[in-house]
Design a protein around this motif. Sequence first.
Motif, PDB file in Angstrom:
ATOM      1  N   THR A 283       0.871  -1.176   0.000  1.00 28.61           N
ATOM      2  CA  THR A 283       0.000   0.000   0.000  1.00 28.61           C
ATOM      3  C   THR A 283       0.910   1.228   0.000  1.00 28.61           C
ATOM      4  O   THR A 283       1.600   1.483   0.985  1.00 28.61           O
ATOM      5  CB  THR A 283      -0.926  -0.010   1.230  1.00 28.61           C
ATOM      6  OG1 THR A 283      -1.686  -1.226   1.183  1.00 28.61           O
ATOM      7  CG2 THR A 283      -1.885   1.165   1.226  1.00 28.61           C
ATOM      8  N   VAL A 284       0.922   1.919  -1.112  1.00 29.53           N
ATOM      9  CA  VAL A 284       1.854   3.022  -1.345  1.00 29.53           C
ATOM     10  C   VAL A 284       1.010   4.245  -1.743  1.00 29.53           C
ATOM     11  O   VAL A 284      -0.169   4.100  -2.052  1.00 29.53           O
ATOM     12  CB  VAL A 284       2.862   2.616  -2.468  1.00 29.53           C
ATOM     13  CG1 VAL A 284       3.832   3.740  -2.806  1.00 29.53           C
ATOM     14  CG2 VAL A 284       3.648   1.368  -2.053  1.00 29.53           C
ATOM     15  N   SER A 285       1.601   5.414  -1.774  1.00 28.92           N
ATOM     16  CA  SER A 285       0.828   6.641  -2.081  1.00 28.92           C
ATOM     17  C   SER A 285       0.360   6.732  -3.532  1.00 28.92           C
ATOM     18  O   SER A 285      -0.395   7.633  -3.889  1.00 28.92           O
ATOM     19  CB  SER A 285       1.666   7.889  -1.754  1.00 28.92           C
ATOM     20  OG  SER A 285       2.182   7.786  -0.450  1.00 28.92           O
ATOM     21  N   LEU A 286       0.822   5.823  -4.362  1.00 26.92           N
ATOM     22  CA  LEU A 286       0.348   5.759  -5.752  1.00 26.92           C
ATOM     23  C   LEU A 286      -0.186   4.358  -6.039  1.00 26.92           C
ATOM     24  O   LEU A 286       0.195   3.394  -5.367  1.00 26.92           O
ATOM     25  CB  LEU A 286       1.504   6.036  -6.727  1.00 26.92           C
ATOM     26  CG  LEU A 286       2.197   7.392  -6.672  1.00 26.92           C
ATOM     27  CD1 LEU A 286       3.334   7.436  -7.702  1.00 26.92           C
ATOM     28  CD2 LEU A 286       1.206   8.519  -6.968  1.00 26.92           C
TER      29      LEU A 286
ATOM     30  N   SER B 276      -0.443   0.852  -8.174  1.00 25.07           N
ATOM     31  CA  SER B 276       0.608   0.029  -8.784  1.00 25.07           C
ATOM     32  C   SER B 276       0.198  -0.382 -10.204  1.00 25.07           C
ATOM     33  O   SER B 276      -0.991  -0.608 -10.472  1.00 25.07           O
ATOM     34  CB  SER B 276       0.800  -1.221  -7.926  1.00 25.07           C
ATOM     35  OG  SER B 276       1.468  -2.203  -8.666  1.00 25.07           O
TER      36      SER B 276
ATOM     37  N   THR C 189     -14.195   4.072  -2.666  1.00 22.35           N
ATOM     38  CA  THR C 189     -12.779   4.017  -2.316  1.00 22.35           C
ATOM     39  C   THR C 189     -12.583   3.411  -0.934  1.00 22.35           C
ATOM     40  O   THR C 189     -13.560   3.145  -0.209  1.00 22.35           O
ATOM     41  CB  THR C 189     -12.134   5.433  -2.400  1.00 22.35           C
ATOM     42  OG1 THR C 189     -10.712   5.287  -2.361  1.00 22.35           O
ATOM     43  CG2 THR C 189     -12.597   6.341  -1.279  1.00 22.35           C
TER      44      THR C 189
ATOM     45  N   THR D 160      -8.982   2.945   2.044  1.00 24.72           N
ATOM     46  CA  THR D 160      -7.529   3.065   2.243  1.00 24.72           C
ATOM     47  C   THR D 160      -6.782   1.841   1.722  1.00 24.72           C
ATOM     48  O   THR D 160      -5.719   1.957   1.127  1.00 24.72           O
ATOM     49  CB  THR D 160      -7.247   3.255   3.753  1.00 24.72           C
ATOM     50  OG1 THR D 160      -7.956   4.414   4.186  1.00 24.72           O
ATOM     51  CG2 THR D 160      -5.767   3.424   4.029  1.00 24.72           C
ATOM     52  N   GLN D 161      -7.371   0.664   1.942  1.00 23.93           N
ATOM     53  CA  GLN D 161      -6.652  -0.572   1.584  1.00 23.93           C
ATOM     54  C   GLN D 161      -6.947  -1.052   0.156  1.00 23.93           C
ATOM     55  O   GLN D 161      -6.424  -2.082  -0.260  1.00 23.93           O
ATOM     56  CB  GLN D 161      -7.028  -1.709   2.560  1.00 23.93           C
ATOM     57  CG  GLN D 161      -7.010  -1.340   4.023  1.00 23.93           C
ATOM     58  CD  GLN D 161      -5.613  -1.017   4.543  1.00 23.93           C
ATOM     59  OE1 GLN D 161      -4.609  -1.310   3.884  1.00 23.93           O
ATOM     60  NE2 GLN D 161      -5.539  -0.417   5.711  1.00 23.93           N
TER      61      GLN D 161
ATOM     62  N   SER E 232      -3.956  -1.907  -2.319  1.00 32.12           N
ATOM     63  CA  SER E 232      -2.834  -2.768  -1.943  1.00 32.12           C
ATOM     64  C   SER E 232      -2.500  -3.700  -3.115  1.00 32.12           C
ATOM     65  O   SER E 232      -3.366  -4.378  -3.684  1.00 32.12           O
ATOM     66  CB  SER E 232      -3.126  -3.536  -0.652  1.00 32.12           C
ATOM     67  OG  SER E 232      -4.291  -4.287  -0.785  1.00 32.12           O
TER      68      SER E 232
END
Length: 408
Positions: A88-91, A93, A287, A289-290, A293
């Motif tokens: 889980t990154v700010s962009l 994948s 949407t 947060t996870q 991932s």
Amino acid sequence: MSVYKMKKSHNLLEKAKEVIPGGVFGHYKYAIRDTGPVFFSKAKGAHFWDIDDNKYIDLMCAYGPAILGYNHPEVDEAAKSQYGLGNTVSLASPVMVDLATTLVEMVDAAEWALFGKNGGDSTNLAVMVARAATGKEKIVKVRDGYHGATPWMQEKGRPGTVSSDANHVLTVEWNDLESFEEILVNHSDEIACFISSPYNHPVSRDNELPAEGYWQKVSALCKQHGIVLIVDDVRAGFRINLAGSNVAYGFTPDLICFGKAIANGYPLSALVGSNALKEAAEEVYFTGTQFFSAAPMAAAIATLLELKKSDAANKMNDYGKKLKSSLIETADEFGYKFIASGVPAMPYFRLAEVETKVHFSWIDECVKRGVYMLGYHNHFISTAHSEEDLATIIQVAKEAFTILKKNY
Ligand SMILES: Cc1ncc(COP(=O)(O)O)c(C=O)c1O
């Protein structure tokens, strides 16, 4: 064969109750039996071990996800290498784009895909997309059709829900085209969508396949009345046909919800749909947060490719058929009538012509001897179930029938 003891599981359940409401919650809570296991220690292939170190052949596959068996090497490797790169990154994948492309190529009705975590994310999103596209509010669903735990999906009167949660939900009986048509005619300017699993798999009842021509008529009626047709393939997805379970029944929905088996146990769900609904899908606020991932997405690609490579749906179908006929034959030897309903890869078992407690007792006796089953829910076959497992299941089934003959 000796009978399992589950002391550690039940001691831990008591301890769990001090810090977790109910000790174990949700659908796992309903499965707890005095004589059954509660906590696992490890799992591999078609098997898990409980914390008392008893080994089980698992006919539940974690309620579906473990379609290739637990800890599948290729799937775990794909997830692990993505975890190494970042999860889980700010962009987002690129693996997300690869997964959407894989689904669009594999699933007949898919021209785009969106991703969530649980099946309920995709069923909720499907309804929102249908509402956004049609500007209408009402949802038609099948009685006892399960689509997740959001209040609108729950039965009226359940704690924590309010009656208005289900205000926009209309219910029809499975396979009942007359009542379906009636509801559409009476409410066509209010109905946004019809959501249903590809065949009826309620709990505590025999599962039912669609009647000849059912889906063709439903699909035609939805088109005629401008209603979005949603197939909830969260449970059956990838066990009937990799291109979507609808393909097996000869119709094309507007939206398909996937979850459970899509990533062999890594947390992921997907909604796929037609280009006609792409704009609505873009407009809807969806949407989490996870949701981005990347490791579960990498696991999903590996799962889908492995399912395709191994002709998994046909294999599970064949295995399920063999399991069904062997259990029917075994029950018959002991004078019992055994029914396995639903599709072969997801059989719902019932001992017929006896009291329900006799059926549950047979299940309990099997579980105590290492075959994990549930008395009120369909089961799940994986590609990891072997001929050796089948032979053990039948041996255990015989012992359980012998006990029933003594006790009832
Ligand atoms: C047909 C169907 N739809 C939706 C769901 C909800 O999925 P989840 O529990 O992952 O939210 C389930 C879960 O059992 C299901 O069987």
